[in-house]
Design a protein around this motif. Structure first.
Motif: not given
Length: 412
Positions: A292-300
């Motif tokens: 989830a942290e990685a997905e959030a970083a990709i979105v950001a």
């Protein structure tokens, strides 16, 4: 040698004329005691070295007296360079010029020095198996080569590859094929092949120097340098067998260490870097929190915050103003208002397309990340299955390497 003993003028104090007479007597089967005593009384060490090398080159090394080798060889030291005479006797004994006793003599000389106690293990391993790869990628990680660089996974694979290479090199040194290596050096021949057929000219160079026909001596090398050169691929197999015997304690200890590394249990959880993000892998799958942290970083990263479309808003406001003022001034302002509205709509359309493109990019990156994370988990499972086979193979390699080393230079 001529069929009859030549007459040499004896020079008082010179060891060479009686030494040659003793050599002629030995080859003719006569008693060499009298000239041998005179030569040894003048220079015992040179007389012994001359006879040992001359008989070896002539193919009659078995006729030497056992004590001559010790006298001719002198003292060997780890701290002092090996003389040309010592190296030539070493070479002749390794090739079997003096039979098993000659080889055993050299081995005892080397064993008495305790060379492994003064050796750097890495230097010897580099000599035995040079050009070792820095990273070994096992079959299970072929699709994730970057994971093979993780220390927990790299250490067992690297150890298994190194152990296999060590076993192969030791097998090559001690194999029958290598032992029957067709050398042009006629040390053990009884047919008296021409000495010009020698591949190495060390014994001949020493003989020429002893009788006064040689040039200035070349540079000397240390004992360790000779042994390391003898171990390198392409070296003479007879010399390599002796050097392997000297390095046996080092290689045996290294084999035990490598076997222990191959038995290391693969980690149950592991953090890997996928698409630049740290993902925690568990046996049941990727960790949800790290994913989830990685997905959030990709979105950001893929969908940065955008400013309000102020340019389009200003164009719309200007168009409204032009449209409102058209009845009061000129209907041309209505055309200008239409153009402004069209430009504002185009800018808003471009903005929406850019947002959609960012959304597709983010969705593709997240899907790729999940696919890689799942694949990495399966790769770890495959690596764990390989670990059992790797440990078994390492045990076999270590046992075979120890057996080959225990056989020693007799195999060659």
């Amino acid at each position: 040698m001529p069929p009859t003993a030549p007459a040499f003028d004896d020079i008082p104090g010179d060891w060479l004329p009686p030494a040659v007479q003793a050599l002629v007597a030995l080859l003719a089967g006569d008693d060499p005691l009298e000239p041998l005593s005179r030569a040894a009384g003048r220079d015992q060490q040179r007389t012994a070295l001359f006879l040992c090398l001359a008989l070896a080159v002539a193919g009659h090394g078995s006729r030497i007296h056992a004590s001559w080798l010790g006298t001719a060889f002198g003292e060997l030291s780890v701290d002092q360079p090996v003389t040309h005479g010592q190296r030539s006797l070493w070479l002749a004994a390794a090739r079997g010029a003096y039979g098993p006793a000659g080889k055993i003599f050299v081995l005892r000389k080397l064993d008495a020095l305790g060379v492994p106690d003064h050796a750097d293990q890495r230097q010897w391993v580099q000599a035995v198996v040079p050009g070792e790869p820095t990273v070994v990628v096992p079959v299970s990680l072929i699709d994730f080569p970057e994971m093979a660089e993780i220390p927990e996974l790299a250490r067992p694979a690297q150890a298994a590859a190194r152990l296999a290479r060590l076993r192969a090199r030791c097998t090559e040194i001690t194999s029958t094929k290598q032992a029957e290596h067709d050398s042009s050096t006629p040390l053990t021949n009884s047919t008296g092949s021409p000495v010009t057929a020698w591949a190495e000219d060390e014994p001949l160079a020493v003989l020429r120097s002893l009788i006064g026909l040689g040039g200035p001596p070349g540079p000397l090398a240390s004992l360790t340098s000779h042994l390391l050169d003898d171990l390198r691929p392409g070296a003479d197999p007879h010399l390599a067998a002796i050097a392997l015997h000297v390095a046996a304690p080092l290689l045996r200890g290294l084999a035990e260490e490598l076997e222990a590394d191959c038995r290391l249990t693969p980690p149950a959880t592991l953090t890997v870097t996928l698409l630049g993000h740290h993902i925690l892998l568990r046996p049941e799958g990727p960790d949800d929190e790290s994913l989830a942290e990685a997905e959030a970083a990709i979105v950001a990263e893929g969908m940065p915050p955008r400013r309000p479309p102020w340019a389009a808003i200003l164009l719309i406001v200007a168009g409204v103003c032009c449209l409102a003022g058209a009845p009061l001034t000129s209907w041309l302002l209505a055309g200008v208002a239409a153009a402004l509205f069209g430009l504002a709509g185009w800018r808003l359309w471009r903005r929406r397309k850019a947002i959609e493109s960012d959304s597709r990019y983010v969705a593709a990156r997240i899907a790729e990340l999940k696919e890689l994370a799942d694949g990495a988990v399966w790769a770890l499972h495959a690596y764990a299955r390989e670990a059992e086979a790797r440990a078994k193979q390492a045990a076999d390699d270590s046992a075979e390497l120890t057996r080959l080393i225990r056989r020693g230079p007799r195999a060659a």
